[in-house]
Design a protein around this motif. Structure first.
Motif, PDB file in Angstrom:
ATOM      1  N   GLY A 397     -10.022  15.042  11.731  1.00 31.47           N
ATOM      2  CA  GLY A 397     -10.416  13.929  12.346  1.00 31.47           C
ATOM      3  C   GLY A 397      -8.690  13.584  11.961  1.00 31.47           C
ATOM      4  O   GLY A 397      -7.928  13.766  10.559  1.00 31.47           O
ATOM      5  N   PRO A 398      -7.608  12.660  12.509  1.00 31.78           N
ATOM      6  CA  PRO A 398      -6.891  11.414  12.116  1.00 31.78           C
ATOM      7  C   PRO A 398      -6.908  11.567  10.747  1.00 31.78           C
ATOM      8  O   PRO A 398      -7.899  10.698  10.537  1.00 31.78           O
ATOM      9  N   ASN A 399      -6.002  10.498   9.954  1.00 30.12           N
ATOM     10  CA  ASN A 399      -5.834  10.342   8.900  1.00 30.12           C
ATOM     11  C   ASN A 399      -7.010   8.898   9.174  1.00 30.12           C
ATOM     12  O   ASN A 399      -6.697   8.287  10.333  1.00 30.12           O
ATOM     13  N   GLY A 400      -7.740   8.569   7.946  1.00 34.84           N
ATOM     14  CA  GLY A 400      -8.537   6.933   8.128  1.00 34.84           C
ATOM     15  C   GLY A 400      -9.542   7.934   9.031  1.00 34.84           C
ATOM     16  O   GLY A 400      -9.882   5.962   9.356  1.00 34.84           O
ATOM     17  N   SER A 401     -10.216   7.910   8.605  1.00 32.93           N
ATOM     18  CA  SER A 401     -11.114   8.837  10.472  1.00 32.93           C
ATOM     19  C   SER A 401     -12.031   8.529   9.850  1.00 32.93           C
ATOM     20  O   SER A 401     -13.380   8.309  10.686  1.00 32.93           O
ATOM     21  N   GLY A 402     -12.684   8.745   8.394  1.00 31.04           N
ATOM     22  CA  GLY A 402     -13.919   8.656   8.042  1.00 31.04           C
ATOM     23  C   GLY A 402     -14.440  10.003   7.606  1.00 31.04           C
ATOM     24  O   GLY A 402     -15.620  10.172   7.074  1.00 31.04           O
ATOM     25  N   LYS A 403     -12.896  10.940   7.496  1.00 31.59           N
ATOM     26  CA  LYS A 403     -14.018  12.606   6.671  1.00 31.59           C
ATOM     27  C   LYS A 403     -14.331  12.622   5.998  1.00 31.59           C
ATOM     28  O   LYS A 403     -15.561  12.723   5.122  1.00 31.59           O
ATOM     29  N   THR A 404     -13.538  12.259   4.406  1.00 30.90           N
ATOM     30  CA  THR A 404     -13.850  11.921   2.934  1.00 30.90           C
ATOM     31  C   THR A 404     -15.061  10.910   2.673  1.00 30.90           C
ATOM     32  O   THR A 404     -15.891  11.400   1.694  1.00 30.90           O
ATOM     33  N   THR A 405     -14.508  10.140   3.958  1.00 33.28           N
ATOM     34  CA  THR A 405     -16.329   9.144   3.141  1.00 33.28           C
ATOM     35  C   THR A 405     -17.728   9.122   3.333  1.00 33.28           C
ATOM     36  O   THR A 405     -18.593   9.590   3.221  1.00 33.28           O
ATOM     37  N   ALA A 406     -17.124  10.255   5.020  1.00 30.64           N
ATOM     38  CA  ALA A 406     -18.836  11.315   5.243  1.00 30.64           C
ATOM     39  C   ALA A 406     -19.086  11.758   4.173  1.00 30.64           C
ATOM     40  O   ALA A 406     -20.554  12.076   3.379  1.00 30.64           O
ATOM     41  N   LEU A 407     -18.202  12.923   3.139  1.00 31.75           N
ATOM     42  CA  LEU A 407     -18.848  13.678   2.264  1.00 31.75           C
ATOM     43  C   LEU A 407     -18.942  12.842   1.231  1.00 31.75           C
ATOM     44  O   LEU A 407     -19.849  13.191   0.624  1.00 31.75           O
ATOM     45  N   GLY A 408     -18.556  12.059   0.897  1.00 35.48           N
ATOM     46  CA  GLY A 408     -19.198  10.928   0.031  1.00 35.48           C
ATOM     47  C   GLY A 408     -20.602  10.616  -0.217  1.00 35.48           C
ATOM     48  O   GLY A 408     -21.421  10.507  -0.885  1.00 35.48           O
ATOM     49  N   CYS A 409     -20.740  10.390   1.197  1.00 37.42           N
ATOM     50  CA  CYS A 409     -21.712  10.425   1.680  1.00 37.42           C
ATOM     51  C   CYS A 409     -22.791  11.288   1.465  1.00 37.42           C
ATOM     52  O   CYS A 409     -24.406  10.845   0.556  1.00 37.42           O
ATOM     53  N   ILE A 410     -22.708  12.224   1.305  1.00 37.41           N
ATOM     54  CA  ILE A 410     -23.428  13.325   1.725  1.00 37.41           C
ATOM     55  C   ILE A 410     -23.845  13.785   0.535  1.00 37.41           C
ATOM     56  O   ILE A 410     -24.827  13.668  -0.154  1.00 37.41           O
ATOM     57  N   ALA A 411     -23.078  13.749  -0.281  1.00 36.04           N
ATOM     58  CA  ALA A 411     -22.868  13.695  -2.115  1.00 36.04           C
ATOM     59  C   ALA A 411     -23.272  13.013  -2.349  1.00 36.04           C
ATOM     60  O   ALA A 411     -23.989  13.126  -3.650  1.00 36.04           O
ATOM     61  N   GLY A 412     -23.554  11.619  -2.428  1.00 35.82           N
ATOM     62  CA  GLY A 412     -24.219  10.646  -3.233  1.00 35.82           C
ATOM     63  C   GLY A 412     -22.992   9.400  -3.874  1.00 35.82           C
ATOM     64  O   GLY A 412     -23.690   9.062  -4.604  1.00 35.82           O
ATOM     65  N   SER A 418     -26.582   2.560   6.258  1.00 31.52           N
ATOM     66  CA  SER A 418     -27.896   3.075   7.301  1.00 31.52           C
ATOM     67  C   SER A 418     -28.198   3.829   7.154  1.00 31.52           C
ATOM     68  O   SER A 418     -27.037   5.054   7.026  1.00 31.52           O
ATOM     69  N   GLY A 419     -29.190   4.861   8.199  1.00 28.61           N
ATOM     70  CA  GLY A 419     -29.083   6.441   8.071  1.00 28.61           C
ATOM     71  C   GLY A 419     -29.594   7.464   7.283  1.00 28.61           C
ATOM     72  O   GLY A 419     -30.311   6.362   6.284  1.00 28.61           O
ATOM     73  N   LYS A 420     -29.805   8.024   7.416  1.00 22.59           N
ATOM     74  CA  LYS A 420     -30.064   9.680   6.535  1.00 22.59           C
ATOM     75  C   LYS A 420     -29.901  10.654   6.447  1.00 22.59           C
ATOM     76  O   LYS A 420     -29.028  11.187   7.351  1.00 22.59           O
ATOM     77  N   ILE A 421     -30.357  10.949   5.170  1.00 17.13           N
ATOM     78  CA  ILE A 421     -29.774  12.862   4.907  1.00 17.13           C
ATOM     79  C   ILE A 421     -31.239  12.808   3.747  1.00 17.13           C
ATOM     80  O   ILE A 421     -31.411  13.601   3.476  1.00 17.13           O
ATOM     81  N   ASN A 422     -31.072  14.694   5.266  1.00 19.98           N
ATOM     82  CA  ASN A 422     -31.794  15.584   4.760  1.00 19.98           C
ATOM     83  C   ASN A 422     -30.859  16.792   4.534  1.00 19.98           C
ATOM     84  O   ASN A 422     -31.106  17.295   4.667  1.00 19.98           O
ATOM     85  N   LEU A 423     -32.260  16.801   3.146  1.00 17.54           N
ATOM     86  CA  LEU A 423     -31.646  18.664   2.482  1.00 17.54           C
ATOM     87  C   LEU A 423     -33.262  19.542   2.881  1.00 17.54           C
ATOM     88  O   LEU A 423     -33.900  19.285   1.936  1.00 17.54           O
ATOM     89  N   ARG A 424     -32.933  20.302   3.626  1.00 17.74           N
ATOM     90  CA  ARG A 424     -34.525  21.454   3.000  1.00 17.74           C
ATOM     91  C   ARG A 424     -35.639  21.001   4.027  1.00 17.74           C
ATOM     92  O   ARG A 424     -36.753  20.684   3.120  1.00 17.74           O
ATOM     93  N   GLY A 425     -35.040  19.321   4.702  1.00 15.74           N
ATOM     94  CA  GLY A 425     -36.650  18.174   5.062  1.00 15.74           C
ATOM     95  C   GLY A 425     -35.891  17.188   4.548  1.00 15.74           C
ATOM     96  O   GLY A 425     -37.825  16.889   4.588  1.00 15.74           O
ATOM     97  N   ASN A 426     -36.105  17.194   2.962  1.00 12.88           N
ATOM     98  CA  ASN A 426     -36.198  15.953   1.734  1.00 12.88           C
ATOM     99  C   ASN A 426     -35.114  15.765   2.066  1.00 12.88           C
ATOM    100  O   ASN A 426     -33.900  15.673   1.992  1.00 12.88           O
ATOM    101  N   ASP A 427     -35.953  14.624   2.259  1.00 11.10           N
ATOM    102  CA  ASP A 427     -34.449  13.258   2.409  1.00 11.10           C
ATOM    103  C   ASP A 427     -33.990  12.611   0.810  1.00 11.10           C
ATOM    104  O   ASP A 427     -34.898  12.326  -0.252  1.00 11.10           O
ATOM    105  N   ILE A 428     -32.814  12.539   1.122  1.00 14.63           N
ATOM    106  CA  ILE A 428     -32.123  12.959  -0.813  1.00 14.63           C
ATOM    107  C   ILE A 428     -31.163  11.192   0.095  1.00 14.63           C
ATOM    108  O   ILE A 428     -30.204  12.020  -1.587  1.00 14.63           O
ATOM    109  N   THR A 429     -30.813  10.355   0.266  1.00 14.05           N
ATOM    110  CA  THR A 429     -30.667   9.768   0.333  1.00 14.05           C
ATOM    111  C   THR A 429     -30.218   8.954  -0.481  1.00 14.05           C
ATOM    112  O   THR A 429     -28.439   8.425  -0.880  1.00 14.05           O
ATOM    113  N   HIS A 430     -31.226   8.477  -1.198  1.00 16.45           N
ATOM    114  CA  HIS A 430     -31.195   7.555  -2.169  1.00 16.45           C
ATOM    115  C   HIS A 430     -31.168   8.455  -3.608  1.00 16.45           C
ATOM    116  O   HIS A 430     -31.058   8.028  -5.142  1.00 16.45           O
TER     117      HIS A 430
END
Length: 604
Positions: A397-412, A418-430
């Motif tokens: 995506g272009p600069n400022g599109s949210g790519k790095t932020t999205a990665l940071g959300c996944i990595a914690g 809002s939203g949810k992140i599942n790993l192997r069916g387990n909720d790791i959001t929090h």
């Protein structure tokens, strides 16, 4: 059964300790045998200060936090040991309000020290809970506050310490030989701790805390361990000091002693245990020279009177000069063993695929309607996509599109709105970032975040050891060497990370993430700054990692030549929203992508 790999990790520590002890052994024995009480007392005082400085260094060298508060442990240790060893008759006249439990007991030196260590350990436990939560200058200021508070408490506890008056009647148990024996024990304990698995993980936190968290290290837990161990060692030094002075008040354990110890640490290099030994020798020599000059009648006649405070002035100037010309101290982060020839290691073995092979090809990392806002700005807005093991997905995506932020959300590192992140069916959001790393997600950063003053193998071994707690340091090193070979950095394992070429640093960061044995790798612009040849080599390495180990890879990059050739699928973001997802062919033909990402107008 003894872990030989763990013992092998202490070889350099033992060698450093033996070198320093041997260097001091002959002078100490000579002083003991042939010199009078005055020189013996000076040498004993030197050994006690050196032991205390080493205790502080066991915390400061590993955490990077210069502690002003460890003299508080010395004060507690000295006073507790004194109360346990002063003869009962003396207590009756000098401390009439002592509780019966203390008033009617007078123990030998060693049993009193053992009980004192337990008391100091409890004190370290209580104070370590808040201080371990802090880092940098905040932690240093907190240790200074601890010194002030402990000094006030010791003065205020008149029934136990006689307040500002001197406590006396303490047996003189600290001779030059006793001081030397305990110095050797504290030196060995300190050097082994800094060279241990915990010491390596702490040094990783010292170098870059966010990067350390990203490989599963919990900084607070590591700092707490260092605080406990260093506090106990400082308490032992305090016991030695108390039984050397035999008469003291709380003021002996305040700013003057703190200043003397800090001078030792700053001159030698507080991040080096060997530097502390060298600093203590230099400070002792400098103090003796300045005192003789201060007491010299010829100098007094020349200046028309004695020079008051020359010793303090000289030490202060030495500190200022060291901070100006070499702020890391004489040895910096190096130890005596670093100046000795290193044995040649055999060529690193290939990484066993069974060790890093993902156990199942059907693991899924599922991102569902993830949103992250900063004020009124929606950095990521309702984004959903998934990543399977054995698959490479590009996030562009272009600069400022949210790519790095999205990665940071996944990595914690970024907490979702809002939203949810599942790993192997387990909720790791929090989950916290370190928990997410250990659950099977490795990551790199947009701007390279290495442990710059650690070697290449230490960078990778830190991740290996944080994820495999039963592995010894030597085994961790061999695993790290295998990963360095996998990523084309073999032969450079002992090089400091900051001295590697840019492309090698990028590969080292990926190798460190892979050291977690993750199911998924999140790579933020790994080819940024690389030339075409380096990018092609990196692509081949990533394909090899995917094919050989079954890892799922999400890669952010602006290299539109690399991404379509490397990725199985591509997800495109623009202004925080997902605007396209599909195969490289599908995405590159999308009009919406051409409009948003490539800047082509959609008005034909």
């Amino acid at each position: 059964m003894v872990n030989l790999n763990r013992l092998n990790g202490y070889r350099e520590a033992s060698r450093d300790s033996a070198l320093a002890s041997a260097a001091l052994f002959v002078p100490i024995i000579t002083i003991f045998a042939f010199f009078g009480p005055s020189i013996n007392a000076t040498a004993t005082h030197f050994l006690i200060l050196l032991a205390a400085a080493l205790a502080i260094a066991s915390f400061s060298a590993t955490t990077g936090i210069l502690s002003f508060g460890h003299v508080a442990f010395m004060g507690v240790g000295a006073h507790v040991s004194a109360l346990l060893t002063i003869p009962i008759a003396v207590k009756g006249s000098t401390l009439p309000y002592l509780p019966d439990l203390l008033a009617n007991v007078s123990l030998p030196f060693l049993p009193a020290m053992l009980i004192t260590v337990l008391v100091v350990a409890f004190f370290a436990f209580i104070t370590g809970i808040p201080i371990s939560r802090l880092s940098g200058s905040e932690a240093a200021i907190a240790t200074l506050a601890l010194l002030v508070i402990s000094g006030s408490i010791l003065v205020g506890a008149r029934d136990f310490t006689r307040g500002s008056q001197a406590l006396f009647g303490i047996p003189k148990s600290t001779t030059i030989l006793v001081a030397f024996l305990f110095f050797v024990v504290i030196l060995f304990a300190t050097r082994c701790f800094t060279s241990s698995r915990t010491g390596l993980l702490l040094r990783a936190v010292r170098e870059d805390e966010p990067a350390a968290v990203a490989i599963g290290i919990r900084p607070q837990k590591m700092r707490f361990r260092a605080w406990m161990i260093s506090g106990i060692l400082a308490g032992v030094a305090g016991v030695l000091f108390g039984h050397f002075l035999t008469v003291f008040s709380p003021k002996e354990f305040y700013f003057d002693l703190t200043f003397s110890l800090l001078v030792i640490l700053i001159l030698g290099g507080f991040a080096s245990i060997s530097g502390v030994v060298l600093g203590a020798v230099l400070v002792t020599a400098l103090v003796e020279i300045l005192r003789r000059i201060e007491q010299s009648t010829q100098v007094a006649d020349f200046f028309g009177g004695s020079i008051f405070g020359l010793t303090s002035i000289g030490l202060s100037l030495a500190v200022l000069g060291m901070l100006y010309w070499r702020n890391e101290g004489l040895l910096g982060h190096r130890e005596f063993s670093d100046f000795l020839p290193r044995p040649k290691r055999p060529i690193a073995a290939e990484i066993d695929p069974a060790t890093y092979r993902v156990s199942s090809k059907n693991q899924i990392l599922d991102i569902k309607n993830v949103s992250k806002s900063y004020g009124g700005v929606h950095a990521v807005d309702g984004v959903s996509f998934s990543l399977k093991t054995g698959e490479i997905v590009g996030l562009i995506g272009p600069n400022g599109s949210g790519k790095t932020t999205a990665l940071g959300c996944i990595a914690g590192t970024h907490k979702l709105n809002s939203g949810k992140i599942n790993l192997r069916g387990n909720d790791i959001t929090h989950l916290d970032a370190d928990e997410i790393a250990l659950s099977g997600i490795g990551r790199t950063f947009q701007t390279i975040r290495l442990f710059h003053r650690l070697s290449a193998w230490e960078n990778v071994a830190a991740a290996v050891l944080s994820s495999e707690v039963t592995l010894g340091l030597e085994a961790g090193r061999e695993r790290a060497r295998g990963l360095l070979k996998l990523f084309g950095i073999e032969g450079l394992e002992d090089r400091q990370a900051s001295t590697l070429a840019y492309g090698q640093q990028r590969r080292l960061e990926i190798a460190r993430a892979m050291a977690l044995a993750p199911a998924f790798l999140l790579l933020d612009e790994p080819a940024a700054g690389m030339n075409e040849e380096e990018s092609d080599d990196l692509m081949e390495t990533l394909l090899n990692v995917r094919n050989k180990y079954g890892v799922g890879i999400m890669i952010i990059d602006h290299d539109l030549r690399l991404i379509p050739r490397l990725c199985d699928r591509i997800v495109v973001l623009n202004k925080g929203k997902k605007i396209a997802e599909g195969t490289p062919e599908q995405v590159t033909r999308s009009k919406e992508v051409l409009t948003a990402y490539l800047g082509m107008a959609d008005n034909k």
